[in-house]
Design a protein around this motif. Structure first.
Motif, mmCIF file in Angstrom:
data_model
loop_
_atom_site.group_PDB
_atom_site.id
_atom_site.type_symbol
_atom_site.label_atom_id
_atom_site.label_comp_id
_atom_site.label_asym_id
_atom_site.label_seq_id
_atom_site.Cartn_x
_atom_site.Cartn_y
_atom_site.Cartn_z
ATOM 1 N N ASP A 1 2.278 8.951 -3.481
ATOM 2 C CA ASP A 1 2.841 8.042 -4.474
ATOM 3 C C ASP A 1 2.198 8.155 -5.853
ATOM 4 O O ASP A 1 1.925 7.149 -6.528
ATOM 5 N N HIS B 1 -2.385 7.397 -1.968
ATOM 6 C CA HIS B 1 -1.634 6.865 -0.829
ATOM 7 C C HIS B 1 -0.691 7.942 -0.303
ATOM 8 O O HIS B 1 0.207 8.384 -1.020
ATOM 9 N N HIS C 1 2.099 9.257 2.620
ATOM 10 C CA HIS C 1 3.057 8.848 3.636
ATOM 11 C C HIS C 1 3.161 9.958 4.689
ATOM 12 O O HIS C 1 3.283 11.141 4.345
ATOM 13 N N ARG D 1 6.396 6.525 11.178
ATOM 14 C CA ARG D 1 5.936 6.692 9.805
ATOM 15 C C ARG D 1 4.773 5.749 9.550
ATOM 16 O O ARG D 1 4.752 4.627 10.061
ATOM 17 N N ILE E 1 1.210 5.017 6.546
ATOM 18 C CA ILE E 1 0.572 5.329 5.278
ATOM 19 C C ILE E 1 -0.923 5.533 5.512
ATOM 20 O O ILE E 1 -1.497 4.928 6.421
ATOM 21 N N TRP F 1 -5.959 4.359 7.753
ATOM 22 C CA TRP F 1 -4.525 4.455 8.030
ATOM 23 C C TRP F 1 -4.095 3.225 8.837
ATOM 24 O O TRP F 1 -4.865 2.299 9.056
ATOM 25 N N ARG G 1 -2.083 -1.696 1.116
ATOM 26 C CA ARG G 1 -0.895 -1.440 0.298
ATOM 27 C C ARG G 1 -0.251 -2.762 -0.119
ATOM 28 O O ARG G 1 0.222 -2.900 -1.248
#
Length: 226
Positions: free
Chosen positions: A18, A181, A183, A194, A196, A210, A218
């Motif tokens: 990001d 960050h 993904h 999924r 982050i 994580w 986040r």
């Protein structure tokens, strides 16, 4: 259908970073600014409400973690722990100090303070609670309330060796910069997962932040940037 566990998250492919999102400014990461934002937060939405479906056979239970922001000369640092490898849940993972609520706890703050003292020996006299983040639901069926606090040195830690392998600090400005960050996406038993991550290279090793810990961080980013 329950979600399969991710046993080797470091090996999951990175599908995005990001770097296009703005970092939280240094001014917004100062102690006074953090206090003000938590005391009178603007309208905002957490990005992550939880891990998704929970493991079968688990009854949802309340829990709380402390998000300890240590006041250092060069800014705020986040105090994190690495869990021991033999635990039933989240073994070896990077976590906030905290755990399951007990009936005698006076709410989430009481749980977070008690668990922090038990796990890492951080005395309550050093902890100044300044707010909370929305409840986060883990795959292990815990409804976790993140409790934010400022921690002022000097203090000493005494780790509970049965639960905590290590305690370490990460500069908050690193964690509040989305350029760090990542993904990830991985397919297990035909189900795509999924998550982050925010890997941090310490002086001697890399800490792979994580899962729930990264997701709650986040959410903190979304609050501070709102």
């Amino acid at each position: 259908m329950s979600r399969p566990l991710i046993l080797r998250p470091q090996e999951a492919p990175v599908v995005g970073v990001d770097a296009h999102l703005p970092a939280v400014s240094d001014a917004a990461l100062s102690e006074p600014a953090i206090r003000t934002r938590l005391a009178s937060a603007p309208s905002w939405q957490p990005e992550f409400a939880g891990d998704g479906s929970r493991l079968p056979g688990r009854t949802p239970a309340a829990a709380a973690v402390l998000v300890p922001l240590v006041v250092r000369d060069d800014g705020l640092h986040l105090l994190l722990t690495r869990r021991t490898d033999h635990l039933r849940d989240h073994a070896g993972q990077i976590s906030f100090p905290g755990g399951k609520s007990e009936p005698e706890d006076p709410g989430p703050v009481g749980t977070a303070l008690r668990e922090t003292e038990e796990e890492i020996g951080l005395a309550r006299e050093h902890i100044d609670v300044i707010g909370q983040l929305p409840v986060y639901a883990t795959v292990t069926s815990f409804q976790v309330t993140p409790v934010l606090a400022l921690v002022r040195p000097p203090f000493a830690l005494t780790l509970d060796a049965s639960e905590v392998a290590e305690a370490f600090e990460v500069p908050l400005h690193f964690l509040m910069n989305p350029a760090h960050h990542r993904h990830h996406a991985v397919t297990l038993d035909g189900i795509e997962r999924r998550f982050i991550s925010m890997p941090w290279q310490g002086p001697e090793r890399e800490y792979f932040i994580w899962g729930a810990t990264a997701a709650m961080l986040r959410n903190l980013y979304r609050l501070l940037i709102a």
